[in-house]
Scaffold this motif. Sequence first.
Motif, PDB file in Angstrom:
ATOM      1  N   GLY A 366       0.794  -1.221   0.000  1.00  9.83           N
ATOM      2  CA  GLY A 366       0.000   0.000   0.000  1.00  9.83           C
ATOM      3  C   GLY A 366       0.821   1.263   0.000  1.00  9.83           C
ATOM      4  O   GLY A 366       0.321   2.337   0.351  1.00  9.83           O
ATOM      5  N   GLY A 367       2.093   1.141  -0.364  1.00  6.85           N
ATOM      6  CA  GLY A 367       2.948   2.323  -0.411  1.00  6.85           C
ATOM      7  C   GLY A 367       3.566   2.713   0.912  1.00  6.85           C
ATOM      8  O   GLY A 367       4.262   3.725   0.992  1.00  6.85           O
ATOM      9  N   SER A 368       3.313   1.930   1.968  1.00  5.18           N
ATOM     10  CA  SER A 368       3.892   2.229   3.285  1.00  5.18           C
ATOM     11  C   SER A 368       5.199   1.484   3.466  1.00  5.18           C
ATOM     12  O   SER A 368       5.284   0.284   3.175  1.00  5.18           O
ATOM     13  N   ARG A 369       6.208   2.167   3.949  1.00  3.17           N
ATOM     14  CA  ARG A 369       7.519   1.561   4.190  1.00  3.17           C
ATOM     15  C   ARG A 369       7.557   0.935   5.576  1.00  3.17           C
ATOM     16  O   ARG A 369       7.481   1.629   6.575  1.00  3.17           O
ATOM     17  N   GLY A 370       7.665  -0.389   5.606  1.00  7.24           N
ATOM     18  CA  GLY A 370       7.774  -1.079   6.891  1.00  7.24           C
ATOM     19  C   GLY A 370       6.585  -0.832   7.799  1.00  7.24           C
ATOM     20  O   GLY A 370       6.754  -0.642   9.008  1.00  7.24           O
ATOM     21  N   LYS A 371       5.368  -0.870   7.254  1.00  6.04           N
ATOM     22  CA  LYS A 371       4.180  -0.576   8.051  1.00  6.04           C
ATOM     23  C   LYS A 371       4.042  -1.523   9.231  1.00  6.04           C
ATOM     24  O   LYS A 371       3.651  -1.119  10.327  1.00  6.04           O
ATOM     25  N   LEU A 372       4.343  -2.798   9.003  1.00  4.18           N
ATOM     26  CA  LEU A 372       4.314  -3.780  10.086  1.00  4.18           C
ATOM     27  C   LEU A 372       5.736  -4.198  10.417  1.00  4.18           C
ATOM     28  O   LEU A 372       6.517  -4.547   9.528  1.00  4.18           O
ATOM     29  N   GLN A 373       6.055  -4.170  11.699  1.00  2.00           N
ATOM     30  CA  GLN A 373       7.412  -4.391  12.170  1.00  2.00           C
ATOM     31  C   GLN A 373       7.479  -5.601  13.101  1.00  2.00           C
ATOM     32  O   GLN A 373       6.591  -5.799  13.935  1.00  2.00           O
ATOM     33  N   GLN A 374       8.542  -6.378  12.944  1.00  2.00           N
ATOM     34  CA  GLN A 374       8.877  -7.355  13.981  1.00  2.00           C
ATOM     35  C   GLN A 374       9.654  -6.618  15.050  1.00  2.00           C
ATOM     36  O   GLN A 374      10.665  -5.981  14.771  1.00  2.00           O
ATOM     37  N   GLY A 375       9.177  -6.679  16.284  1.00  2.00           N
ATOM     38  CA  GLY A 375       9.803  -5.929  17.362  1.00  2.00           C
ATOM     39  C   GLY A 375      11.194  -6.426  17.706  1.00  2.00           C
ATOM     40  O   GLY A 375      11.574  -7.561  17.409  1.00  2.00           O
ATOM     41  N   SER A 376      11.949  -5.560  18.335  1.00  2.00           N
ATOM     42  CA  SER A 376      13.320  -5.887  18.737  1.00  2.00           C
ATOM     43  C   SER A 376      13.333  -7.029  19.754  1.00  2.00           C
ATOM     44  O   SER A 376      12.308  -7.371  20.352  1.00  2.00           O
ATOM     45  N   ALA A 377      14.501  -7.600  19.935  1.00  2.00           N
ATOM     46  CA  ALA A 377      14.671  -8.663  20.933  1.00  2.00           C
ATOM     47  C   ALA A 377      14.259  -8.113  22.298  1.00  2.00           C
ATOM     48  O   ALA A 377      14.841  -7.148  22.784  1.00  2.00           O
ATOM     49  N   TRP A 378      13.295  -8.758  22.934  1.00  2.00           N
ATOM     50  CA  TRP A 378      12.591  -8.169  24.077  1.00  2.00           C
ATOM     51  C   TRP A 378      12.828  -8.978  25.355  1.00  2.00           C
ATOM     52  O   TRP A 378      12.789 -10.193  25.353  1.00  2.00           O
ATOM     53  N   TRP A 379      13.095  -8.263  26.444  1.00  2.00           N
ATOM     54  CA  TRP A 379      13.141  -8.787  27.806  1.00  2.00           C
ATOM     55  C   TRP A 379      14.203  -9.873  27.962  1.00  2.00           C
ATOM     56  O   TRP A 379      15.387  -9.542  28.108  1.00  2.00           O
TER      57      TRP A 379
END
Length: 466
Positions: A366-379
Amino acid sequence: MTDFMGKDFLLTTETAKKLYHNYAENLPIIDYHCHISPKDIYEDIAFNTISDIWLSGDHYKWRVMRAVGIDEEAITGNASGLEKFRAFAETMPQIIGNPIYQWSHLELQRGFGISEPLTPESADEIFNSANKQLKNCSARQLMRRFNVKAICTTDEPADDLHWHELIAKDPTMEIKVLPAFRPDKAINIEKPIFADYIHLLEKTVGYKIEKTEDVIKALLDRINYFTEHGCICADHGLDALMYEAPNYEIANIAFSKAMRGEPISGIEANTFKTIVTIACAKRYTELNWVMQIHFGCLRDVNKPAVALMGSDHGHDAVNSRSGVENLGPLLNAFEENKGLPKMIIYSLNPVDNTAIATIIACFQGGGSRGKLQQGSAWWFNDNRPGMIQQLSDLACNGVLGCFVGMLTDSRSFLSYTRHEYFRRVLCELLGEWVESGQYPNDENYLKKLVEDLCFNNTNEFFGFNV
């Protein structure tokens, strides 16, 4: 032999050293998810001892102290600051390989200029040296020392955001401090505190909450209130990710049972949670907020200890039944409802990395750059191996260049060194790929990658405009 925690800590190739020292080292910090108190920031609190800023509220440190046999009195009890510091110093030489060892020394180095290893023998000298410096160093001064430009705190829907209002009006505060909407207590219907929190939310919004639709209305009203106070993101914390086909009849049965203190089934709870989450996501999309979802935590495992100390005291673990299989159906429900916002999705179980990366790839576009992200290594994963695994899995199954980078998830004003730790790990990994011929040694593209992954992507994705 490499110097202990020297300037090239974690950097073993010439390319890695160049990337870090030339491009990453001096970049500002945006900490888009933390648990710092806005009241502490507004009041610009001072700290009597390093134990107050270092050991108070830090369940990472508490866990390793318990593991080596330190008495609870010297961990969360009424022991003096010096006694607690000595107890932690006794722990330190034993936790080789644990990121707490490396984080702690980075904090001593960057916060206080202390390069000596913390041991039982050096504890008193380091304690006294740090305390002398703290006399002239407040919360805001520490944020400035670490070159922090913006943070998002964690705030419940019923919060009046009083301290955020005061910070926003303070002409002496140049760092952006924004609230983040955390609706867990109004969504996690299976929790014992749910009914009490709904009653609190009723007082906040000024009307009765008698069914699922009322919960949604109340949350949407509070989302609008948060927007008026500069909020640009929400964070949903779930023990396990859920999806059940929306059914208001089942959701309202669950709500009625929960308000009466009666047990509810998993299907009932997840139906309610799914409906409310879809409604929130729709509103976030309309407001261009970022929605974060954290899941995969096994909460309050040691029940007697939790009964004695309360939650968030180091008695949580990784949930092997994280519910990652529900991510696809949940995102699809958002999409079908025309309410799929910009998202960052984190699982505490690193086994889920590839599933997350591949599922979110189905919803990009849809023209969005990286709209959905895998979050950083957490906790439990925000360590060198965990970061390398998360970065590698994302690179293999997505677009690493769009990644929004690191956060602290911390309650401490010294934890900004976790951004440095991440940047060093990142530059080492990029350097390895370059020196093994997997990526060209093109300075312009490498510079852009490092600056984007450490700062620019976060600034643009959230819209901090710093």
